[in-house]
Enzyme design. Structure first.
Site, PDB file in Angstrom:
ATOM      1  CE1 TYR A   1     101.639  70.865  50.213  1.00 59.78           C
ATOM      2  CE2 TYR A   1     102.639  73.147  51.138  1.00 59.78           C
ATOM      3  CZ  TYR A   1     101.871  71.921  51.202  1.00 59.78           C
ATOM      4  OH  TYR A   1     101.381  71.511  52.494  1.00 59.78           O
TER       5      TYR A   1
ATOM      6  CG  HIS B   1      96.182  70.340  45.433  1.00 61.54           C
ATOM      7  ND1 HIS B   1      95.065  70.293  44.809  1.00 61.54           N
ATOM      8  CD2 HIS B   1      95.815  70.986  46.818  1.00 61.54           C
ATOM      9  CE1 HIS B   1      94.117  70.647  45.969  1.00 61.54           C
ATOM     10  NE2 HIS B   1      94.601  71.040  46.869  1.00 61.54           N
TER      11      HIS B   1
ATOM     12  CG  ASN C   1      91.573  73.959  52.149  1.00 60.71           C
ATOM     13  OD1 ASN C   1      91.590  73.627  50.867  1.00 60.71           O
ATOM     14  ND2 ASN C   1      91.800  73.313  52.797  1.00 60.71           N
TER      15      ASN C   1
ATOM     16  CG  ASN D   1      88.040  71.723  50.616  1.00 69.97           C
ATOM     17  OD1 ASN D   1      86.996  71.763  50.579  1.00 69.97           O
ATOM     18  ND2 ASN D   1      89.130  70.736  51.004  1.00 69.97           N
TER      19      ASN D   1
END
Length: 194
Positions: free
Chosen positions: A14, A19, A68, A114
């Protein structure tokens, strides 16, 4: 003390994705202030923090709970360090804003994000949020694929400018509060505005 929390997902896969611009901004703040991230106290699992003391105390955090579930770590940090929600700025990616645009609010809804939804569930909605535009990308492409992709080509340079500008905005939050940030940073990058 002010708390600046950048949201993202842990793990090499990631790193440097759209994100994770929240992580990138807090990394830039830590670099500027020569802060080193370390694990938070054991009462706050899965969270990296860096602290700066002085006239304006600063706590910079990266919850490692995945996007989240970020609210749990942020709520525990705020309680442990006795930080009022008004002294919290949460930094997140925003697909509804074009790349390079920043939007700051003092309170409000999750707007479909989220990570923000999790923070609101743990501390309420009276905290500052800095949304960083990463664009929507091609409508034919899955949104998850878009936000989990890295910036490439010309986007990479624009992303670096945006991250630096978001770090400037977060530093301004520490010194002058959320209203000053909203007045000075909402909108496009003045360096690229015609």
């Amino acid at each position: 003390m002010k708390l600046i929390a950048g949201l993202g997902n842990p793990g090499r896969e990631y790193r440097d994705t759209r994100h994770n611009v929240g992580f990138m901004v807090v990394d830039e703040i830590a670099r500027r202030h020569k802060l080193t991230f370390a694990m938070a106290p054991s009462q706050i699992p899965d969270t990296m923090i860096a602290k700066k003391f002085g006239v304006e105390g600063l706590l910079v955090a990266k919850p490692l709970t995945f996007m989240n579930n970020s609210g749990q770590a942020i709520g525990e940090l705020a309680r442990y360090f006795k930080i009022d929600p008004a002294d919290l700025l949460v930094i997140v990616d925003e697909v509804q804003l074009p790349l390079g645009k920043l939007r700051t609010r003092a309170r409000g809804s999750a707007g479909g994000h989220n990570g923000l939804k999790s923070v609101i569930a743990h501390i309420g909605d009276e905290f500052g949020r800095l949304r960083i535009g990463v664009g929507r990308g091609d409508d034919r492409r899955d949104l998850a694929d878009h936000v989990l992709a890295r910036f490439v080509g010309e986007e990479a340079a624009e992303a670096q400018r945006m991250i630096a500008r978001a770090a400037d905005a977060a530093e301004r939050f520490v010194i002058a509060g959320i209203a000053a940030v909203m007045n000075e940073y909402n909108g496009g990058d003045p360096a690229t505005t015609e």
